[in-house]
Design a protein around this motif. Structure first.
Motif, PDB file in Angstrom:
ATOM      1  N   LEU A 106      40.007 -39.441  22.177  1.00  0.00           N
ATOM      2  CA  LEU A 106      41.068 -40.104  22.929  1.00  0.00           C
ATOM      3  C   LEU A 106      40.442 -40.770  24.138  1.00  0.00           C
ATOM      4  O   LEU A 106      40.111 -40.115  25.114  1.00  0.00           O
ATOM      5  CB  LEU A 106      42.138 -39.105  23.365  1.00  0.00           C
ATOM      6  CG  LEU A 106      42.878 -38.410  22.228  1.00  0.00           C
ATOM      7  CD1 LEU A 106      43.820 -37.365  22.770  1.00  0.00           C
ATOM      8  CD2 LEU A 106      43.637 -39.414  21.400  1.00  0.00           C
ATOM      9  N   PRO A 142      45.023 -46.303  25.419  1.00  0.00           N
ATOM     10  CA  PRO A 142      45.782 -45.913  24.216  1.00  0.00           C
ATOM     11  C   PRO A 142      45.875 -47.032  23.177  1.00  0.00           C
ATOM     12  O   PRO A 142      46.001 -46.766  21.985  1.00  0.00           O
ATOM     13  CB  PRO A 142      47.164 -45.540  24.748  1.00  0.00           C
ATOM     14  CG  PRO A 142      47.232 -46.032  26.142  1.00  0.00           C
ATOM     15  CD  PRO A 142      45.844 -46.249  26.619  1.00  0.00           C
ATOM     16  N   VAL A 143      45.778 -48.301  23.578  1.00  0.00           N
ATOM     17  CA  VAL A 143      45.839 -49.414  22.621  1.00  0.00           C
ATOM     18  C   VAL A 143      44.592 -49.400  21.732  1.00  0.00           C
ATOM     19  O   VAL A 143      44.685 -49.565  20.504  1.00  0.00           O
ATOM     20  CB  VAL A 143      45.965 -50.761  23.373  1.00  0.00           C
ATOM     21  CG1 VAL A 143      45.871 -51.935  22.403  1.00  0.00           C
ATOM     22  CG2 VAL A 143      47.267 -50.820  24.155  1.00  0.00           C
ATOM     23  N   GLN A 144      43.424 -49.166  22.334  1.00  0.00           N
ATOM     24  CA  GLN A 144      42.198 -49.087  21.546  1.00  0.00           C
ATOM     25  C   GLN A 144      42.229 -47.879  20.611  1.00  0.00           C
ATOM     26  O   GLN A 144      41.745 -47.958  19.481  1.00  0.00           O
ATOM     27  CB  GLN A 144      40.976 -49.001  22.467  1.00  0.00           C
ATOM     28  CG  GLN A 144      40.663 -50.295  23.173  1.00  0.00           C
ATOM     29  CD  GLN A 144      39.453 -50.161  24.076  1.00  0.00           C
ATOM     30  OE1 GLN A 144      38.986 -49.062  24.331  1.00  0.00           O
ATOM     31  NE2 GLN A 144      38.953 -51.295  24.558  1.00  0.00           N
ATOM     32  N   THR A 145      42.781 -46.793  21.062  1.00  0.00           N
ATOM     33  CA  THR A 145      42.874 -45.604  20.225  1.00  0.00           C
ATOM     34  C   THR A 145      43.761 -45.882  19.017  1.00  0.00           C
ATOM     35  O   THR A 145      43.424 -45.534  17.880  1.00  0.00           O
ATOM     36  CB  THR A 145      43.424 -44.412  21.032  1.00  0.00           C
ATOM     37  OG1 THR A 145      42.579 -44.187  22.157  1.00  0.00           O
ATOM     38  CG2 THR A 145      43.503 -43.159  20.189  1.00  0.00           C
ATOM     39  N   ALA A 146      44.917 -46.526  19.222  1.00  0.00           N
ATOM     40  CA  ALA A 146      45.835 -46.838  18.126  1.00  0.00           C
ATOM     41  C   ALA A 146      45.177 -47.811  17.140  1.00  0.00           C
ATOM     42  O   ALA A 146      45.333 -47.674  15.913  1.00  0.00           O
ATOM     43  CB  ALA A 146      47.127 -47.431  18.677  1.00  0.00           C
ATOM     44  N   ALA A 147      44.432 -48.784  17.649  1.00  0.00           N
ATOM     45  CA  ALA A 147      43.764 -49.747  16.767  1.00  0.00           C
ATOM     46  C   ALA A 147      42.712 -49.041  15.921  1.00  0.00           C
ATOM     47  O   ALA A 147      42.550 -49.335  14.723  1.00  0.00           O
ATOM     48  CB  ALA A 147      43.128 -50.856  17.593  1.00  0.00           C
ATOM     49  N   VAL A 183      42.712 -45.874  14.948  1.00  0.00           N
ATOM     50  CA  VAL A 183      43.403 -45.051  13.944  1.00  0.00           C
ATOM     51  C   VAL A 183      43.929 -45.927  12.820  1.00  0.00           C
ATOM     52  O   VAL A 183      43.828 -45.577  11.638  1.00  0.00           O
ATOM     53  CB  VAL A 183      44.538 -44.235  14.611  1.00  0.00           C
ATOM     54  CG1 VAL A 183      45.436 -43.579  13.577  1.00  0.00           C
ATOM     55  CG2 VAL A 183      43.960 -43.190  15.556  1.00  0.00           C
ATOM     56  N   ALA A 184      44.462 -47.101  13.152  1.00  0.00           N
ATOM     57  CA  ALA A 184      44.983 -48.017  12.126  1.00  0.00           C
ATOM     58  C   ALA A 184      43.840 -48.516  11.229  1.00  0.00           C
ATOM     59  O   ALA A 184      44.001 -48.601   9.999  1.00  0.00           O
ATOM     60  CB  ALA A 184      45.692 -49.189  12.787  1.00  0.00           C
TER      61      ALA A 184
END
Length: 176
Positions: free
Chosen positions: A142, A146-151, A153-154
């Motif tokens: 983490l 948070p945007v980089q983390t979501a990208a 995971v996607a």
């Protein structure tokens, strides 16, 4: 059967010898008549420590040594209490936590007496555990964004779905 009995007796003899050795003190107080009282027995760096002993007689004085803790030598002189010698030293600010042996040697007969001083850190000098993150260049699960983390995971989800689809086609014989 004889070997087992001999081993049992030998083991018992060693155990008794070891217990007898543990029961004896590792070091004495010189003549065994008196001790060195350190007050307070627990101190922090910068504290003044008082040392008293009745081992040196009514008019005795002694040379003290607190070199183990880094305080050096000090003098014990006859005190107002009959038969006691008293002296003081200051625990240096550089003293590390631990138990230190304080030694005094009576001037009259050379008798050595010892006492223990326990040094602890003061609350102001307590070590504080680190907080926050460390920049190591490896990254973490983490991150701070948070945007980089979501990208991330996607992207992993798309790669897993695509790999599964390719393996499924290959198993059916459709080819790639």
């Amino acid at each position: 059967m004889r070997r087992t009995a001999a081993r049992l007796l030998t083991g018992t003899a060693f155990a008794v010898a070891a217990a007898a050795g543990l029961a004896a003190p590792a070091y004495g107080t010189g003549g065994g008549t008196g001790s060195l009282e350190v007050s307070p027995s627990g101190a922090v760096p910068g504290d003044r420590v008082t040392v008293t002993t009745a081992a040196c007689g009514d008019t005795g004085s002694a040379a003290g040594d607190a070199g183990a803790v880094g305080a050096g030598r000090f003098t014990l002189a006859p005190s107002a209490h009959k038969g006691e010698a008293i002296g003081q030293f200051r625990v240096p600010p550089s003293a590390q936590p631990g138990t230190y042996e304080i030694v005094a040697q009576c001037a009259a007969d050379g008798r050595k007496v010892t006492g223990d001083l326990v040094v602890t850190l003061s609350p102001a000098r307590q070590q504080v555990p680190p907080r926050g993150s460390v920049k190591t260049g490896v990254g973490g699960a983490l991150g701070p964004d948070p945007v980089q983390t979501a990208a991330g995971v996607a992207a992993l989800a798309v790669a897993a779905a695509g790999g599964t689809w390719l393996l499924h086609r290959r198993a059916r014989g459709d080819g790639i």
